[in-house]
Design an enzyme around this catalytic site. Structure first.
Site, PDB file in Angstrom:
ATOM      1  N   ASP A 101     -69.452 -49.084  12.293  1.00 37.78           N
ATOM      2  CA  ASP A 101     -70.511 -48.317  11.639  1.00 37.78           C
ATOM      3  C   ASP A 101     -70.111 -48.152  10.175  1.00 37.78           C
ATOM      4  O   ASP A 101     -69.015 -47.682   9.878  1.00 37.78           O
ATOM      5  CB  ASP A 101     -70.626 -46.938  12.323  1.00 37.78           C
ATOM      6  N   ASP A 205     -75.441 -47.467   8.298  1.00 34.85           N
ATOM      7  CA  ASP A 205     -76.079 -46.158   8.465  1.00 34.85           C
ATOM      8  C   ASP A 205     -77.065 -45.859   7.327  1.00 34.85           C
ATOM      9  O   ASP A 205     -76.723 -46.029   6.147  1.00 34.85           O
ATOM     10  CB  ASP A 205     -74.953 -45.114   8.454  1.00 34.85           C
ATOM     11  N   GLU A 259     -79.645 -49.541   9.669  1.00 29.56           N
ATOM     12  CA  GLU A 259     -80.482 -48.468  10.226  1.00 29.56           C
ATOM     13  C   GLU A 259     -81.553 -48.146   9.194  1.00 29.56           C
ATOM     14  O   GLU A 259     -81.242 -47.893   8.027  1.00 29.56           O
ATOM     15  CB  GLU A 259     -79.642 -47.227  10.503  1.00 29.56           C
ATOM     16  N   HIS A 331     -77.393 -42.773  19.776  1.00 28.62           N
ATOM     17  CA  HIS A 331     -76.808 -41.424  19.754  1.00 28.62           C
ATOM     18  C   HIS A 331     -77.692 -40.387  19.052  1.00 28.62           C
ATOM     19  O   HIS A 331     -77.325 -39.213  19.001  1.00 28.62           O
ATOM     20  CB  HIS A 331     -75.442 -41.489  19.067  1.00 28.62           C
ATOM     21  N   ASP A 332     -78.805 -40.819  18.477  1.00 28.87           N
ATOM     22  CA  ASP A 332     -79.705 -39.876  17.793  1.00 28.87           C
ATOM     23  C   ASP A 332     -80.983 -39.625  18.587  1.00 28.87           C
ATOM     24  O   ASP A 332     -81.790 -38.776  18.202  1.00 28.87           O
ATOM     25  CB  ASP A 332     -80.132 -40.429  16.425  1.00 28.87           C
TER      26      ASP A 332
HETATM   27  C1  GLC Z   1     -77.769 -41.818  10.852  1.00 29.76           C
HETATM   28  C2  GLC Z   1     -76.900 -41.568  12.041  1.00 29.76           C
HETATM   29  C3  GLC Z   1     -76.933 -40.105  12.353  1.00 29.76           C
HETATM   30  C4  GLC Z   1     -76.402 -39.354  11.165  1.00 29.76           C
HETATM   31  C5  GLC Z   1     -77.134 -39.733   9.885  1.00 29.76           C
HETATM   32  C6  GLC Z   1     -76.371 -39.292   8.677  1.00 29.76           C
HETATM   33  O1  GLC Z   1     -79.094 -41.514  11.103  1.00 29.76           O
HETATM   34  O2  GLC Z   1     -77.299 -42.368  13.103  1.00 29.76           O
HETATM   35  O3  GLC Z   1     -76.211 -39.801  13.506  1.00 29.76           O
HETATM   36  O4  GLC Z   1     -76.530 -37.979  11.373  1.00 29.76           O
HETATM   37  O5  GLC Z   1     -77.300 -41.110   9.759  1.00 29.76           O
HETATM   38  O6  GLC Z   1     -75.212 -40.069   8.534  1.00 29.76           O
END
Ligand code: GLC
Ligand code: CA
Length: 566
Positions: A101, A205, A259, A331-332
């Site tokens: 990540d 991310d 992401e 995980h979100d």
């Molecule tokens: C992404 C991650 C999340 C995190 C955010 C800030 O959305 O998946 O878990 O809180 O970024 O890093």
């Protein structure tokens, strides 16, 4: 001719590990790298080809590792760099690749860059972050009206220098200033560091937030997402990604997946089209926001035609130009069971297998999130104190001062969508603490249903969700119809059924899914004709009815392999 270029990640099933919750090897209640090492044979047996590991770098854990204080070392709770190396070796020996990540929109406020940056306005690191003077008398109001994705202002006032810094997430996650070439160089170095150590790619991310509009103008949106239009897929981001690709990614045989909250098809293609040399693939959010109001609040019921339309649009748009990412969970997100199936009652297994069929026969790289392969479910949260997540805590901090009705409403929303649903420890067995830890207290409560839902049980039961995933993963490997085939949806407006075909060289896969907990009639679309047909996946144990016309049972899902007539 093949419609897609050959790249290894197009044949790879990716398994996401949230290390805190995967497996605890030393009894401190928190998952760790040695724990992952102990479970490598498990992953191998499931048949996955890569792991995406959520952050394992040094971090004060304001956001469970998504706030990094040292990009080149491992979080104490998770182990050491030596453990990490052993883990990668173990993965590679088993034919599993590792996707790390990459969290570089922001760092932790405890990263040494930020410590230096905040120390004085003329520190050489000042410009690593986004500092501005405040508005109003004495600069006591934030520089603009942007809000944090977790709630509240996106700016924090810093006494030491009397200026504000930007944080699109928690105040302990200050945003890096990508306009500064030194920052971009640091990221190139970090990327190379891990690639040289043997990792095989990155999940980047919130990478579509790295370019902020010059002048940081006020945003127009409602408070919850204010500022979005000035930092979501800003054109500067494309330049930064292209450069990162040239300087680092392109020098290795890796995969990258960005992401992308708020990414639409147009932007998705710009970020990932092969000839643009930015990223390989992207996680868009359209389907996991299809059941949300304002991208935030879960609706009572999900709308299947809307979900299908999103799948189909992305399947059509990416064909031959780029490559999709196929996921329901991470995980979100709260768990897909219940969310996309409605109340499944006694039919958890059927519903989970149906969901797997609905998505994994599409074109793209498939992802499975830990626990999804055994049909883990949401946690029965009841009150604010049950949550661990910084998002839930921030929301509580805001509504706590507001009238009780608003508080109760916010709690209801959080109970439904909390990120903690996905983060409860992995359920390995029916032993104490679901076999996740030998210690007394796991860092987050274990779902009370672990006695019924756990890996040990699932591996023993040949009809389990787990065995179904294993079979599906094996089937998908090297399958040219799924990889290359055309995609055609039938009955797009049907409220209960999702039906699509994949076709390649005269072979066709017909996918039929009943998303509802009720019987639904199905007729084979009239354009399909075939010489032979074979049922290859089915979530019920009985000899099937006639393919041309059948009454599907609740959640019944099937995949047929046909030799088609032209
Ligand atoms: C992404 C991650 C999340 C995190 C955010 C800030 O959305 O998946 O878990 O809180 O970024 O890093
Ligand atoms: Ca541990």
């Amino acid at each position: 001719m093949d419609v897609v270029k050959t790249r290894w990640y197009k044949d790879t099933f990716v398994y996401q590990i949230y290390p805190r919750s995967f497996y605890d090897s030393n009894g401190d209640g928190m998952g760790d790298i040695k724990g992952i090492i102990q479970k490598l044979d498990y992953l191998k047996e499931l048949g996955i080809g890569a792991v995406w590991l959520s952050p394992c770098y040094k971090s004060p854990n304001a956001d469970n590792g998504y706030d990094i204080s040292d990009y080149r070392d491992i979080m104490d709770e998770f182990g050491t760099l030596e453990d990490w190396k052993e883990m990668v070796d173990g993965m590679h020996k088993r034919g599993i690749k590792l996707i790390m990540d990459l969290v570089v929109n922001h760092t932790s406020d405890e990263h040494e860059w930020f410590i230096k940056s905040r120390s004085s306005v003329d520190n050489p690191y000042r410009d690593y972050y986004i500092w501005r003077k405040g508005k109003g008398k004495g600069g006591k109001r934030p520089p603009n009206n942007w809000t944090s994705r977790f709630g509240g202002s996106a700016w924090e006032y810093d006494e030491a220098t009397g200026e504000w810094y930007l944080h699109l997430f928690n105040k302990k996650q200050p945003d890096l200033n990508w306009d500064n070439p030194k920052v971009r160089k640091e990221v190139v170095d970090i990327v190379k560091y891990w690639l040289d150590l043997g990792c095989d790619g990155f999940r980047c991310d919130v990478i579509n937030y790295i370019g902020k509009a010059d002048g940081l103008p006020n945003g127009l949106h409602l408070p919850a997402m204010r500022g979005d239009e000035h930092f979501t897929c800003h054109e500067k981001m494309h330049g930064y990604l292209h450069q990162l690709n040239k300087d680092a990614f392109s020098k290795y045989d890796i995969m990258t997946v960005g992401e992308g909250p708020g990414v639409n098809i147009k932007e998705g293609l710009l970020m990932t089209a092969e000839d643009r040399e930015e990223l390989d693939t992207v996680f868009h959010f359209e389907h996991v926001e299809s059941d949300m109001i304002l991208r935030l609040i879960p609706k009572k019921r999900m709308n299947l035609p809307k979900l299908k339309k999103i799948f189909t649009r992305w399947q059509d748009a990416m064909r031959g130009k780029s490559w999709n990412s196929l996921y329901y969970e991470n995980h979100d997100q709260f768990r897909s069971l219940g969310r996309f199936t409605g109340d499944y009652g006694q039919l958890r297994t059927e519903a989970a297998k149906m969901l797997a069929i609905s998505i994994y026969f599409q074109q793209g790289t498939p992802y499975v999130y830990q626990g999804q392969e055994i049909g883990m479910t949401n946690y029965p949260f009841k009150d604010w104190e049950d949550f661990d997540d910084v998002l839930a805590k921030t929301v509580y901090g805001i509504v706590e001062k507001l009238p009780k009705v608003i508080q109760n409403y916010a709690l209801k929303v959080m109970i439904k969508r909390a990120r903690d649903h996905a983060r409860t420890p992995m359920q390995w067995s029916s032993d104490t603490n679901a076999g996740f830890t030998k210690g007394a207290t796991p860092w987050l409560s274990i779902n009370p249903n672990y006695k019924q839902i756990n890996v040990e049980q699932a591996m023993q039961d040949k009809d389990s969700i787990w065995h179904f995933y294993k079979k599906l993963i094996a089937y998908r490997k090297g399958n040219e119809i799924i990889k290359q085939g055309t995609y055609l949806e039938s009955y797009p407006k049907h409220k209960d059924l999702y039906c699509y075909e994949r076709g390649y060289n005269g072979e066709v896969l017909v996918v039929v899914c009943n998303f509802k907990n009720k019987e639904v009639d199905f007729t084979l679309p009239s354009h399909i004709s075939f010489y032979t047909n074979k049922l290859i996946f089915h979530n019920y144990n009985y000899d099937r009815a006639n393919l041309e016309s059948m009454r599907l049972r609740p959640y019944e899902a099937m995949v047929f392999h046909l030799n088609a007539k032209d």
